[in-house]
Design a protein around this motif. Sequence first.
Motif: not given
Length: 274
Positions: A114-117, A204-212
């Motif tokens: 991730p580069v932006l969150a 976990c799914k990627e969408w659970d953790t990517a931003a965090a």
Amino acid sequence: MTVSGHVRDGAARAVREAAALVLEAFGREDDPGWYKAPGALVTETDLAVDRLLRDRLGALDPAIGWLSEESADDPARLACERIWVVDPIDGTSAFAEGNPEFGVSVALVEHGRPVLAWFACPARDEFYEAARGNGAFRNGARLAVGERDVIAGGTVACRRGDAKRAWFREGMAGARLVPALSLACQLAAVAAGRIDGVLSRAPCKEWDTAAADLLIEEAGGRIEDATGAVPRYNKPEPLVPGMVAAGPGLLGPLRERLRNLRPPSVAAASPAPG
């Protein structure tokens, strides 16, 4: 590759718009939802937010791929250098129950990281954002993870099911366990220094953790799996194996606990034949 201000600012506006849509629907009784799979609740609001974000984010740069909990997965994303990783509502069950522990999670992933969150928790009037190399913020205030380096006396979030299991509680002796209604909310709490860590045995799914993931990294912490590796995103199967998240002092102890946490075997639980 530099992210344009057009994409960055447009995405922030889209997440705020999505959060407003969720907040407007929060507490209504006409959207109870249904189970798309065991334990996987979805509501009309989830789908409406997914459509809004796909429309707004897709218009910013059509070359950016898309991965969302509420969209059919398109393998074309695997060829993209950048993708949006989106959870329209993380914590749908909490949202449907009138509990404020839910939020909108969006990350821009480039070459697997991730580069932006952004993470918006509208019922708590909280807006988190991070850009690689530029820090993590909540409502404009810079975030920093906690400094704890021992589990004893710390607060650790975990899956709700695990929090109820006696063997898990014994394996996490010394910690105050917090059941996570929204994994992303608890991960954001690690970035903010509100809790000390998060531990998940289950994938976990990627969408659970990517931003965090980026929020925590920019706040001075890290998400790792049991091997100590950071997650890679935009994989064919968008899963993150069992993971821990914490500040640098607690990562090692939590990783060790994750490796050693095992449910009692059926054989051990069964009486020996007489």
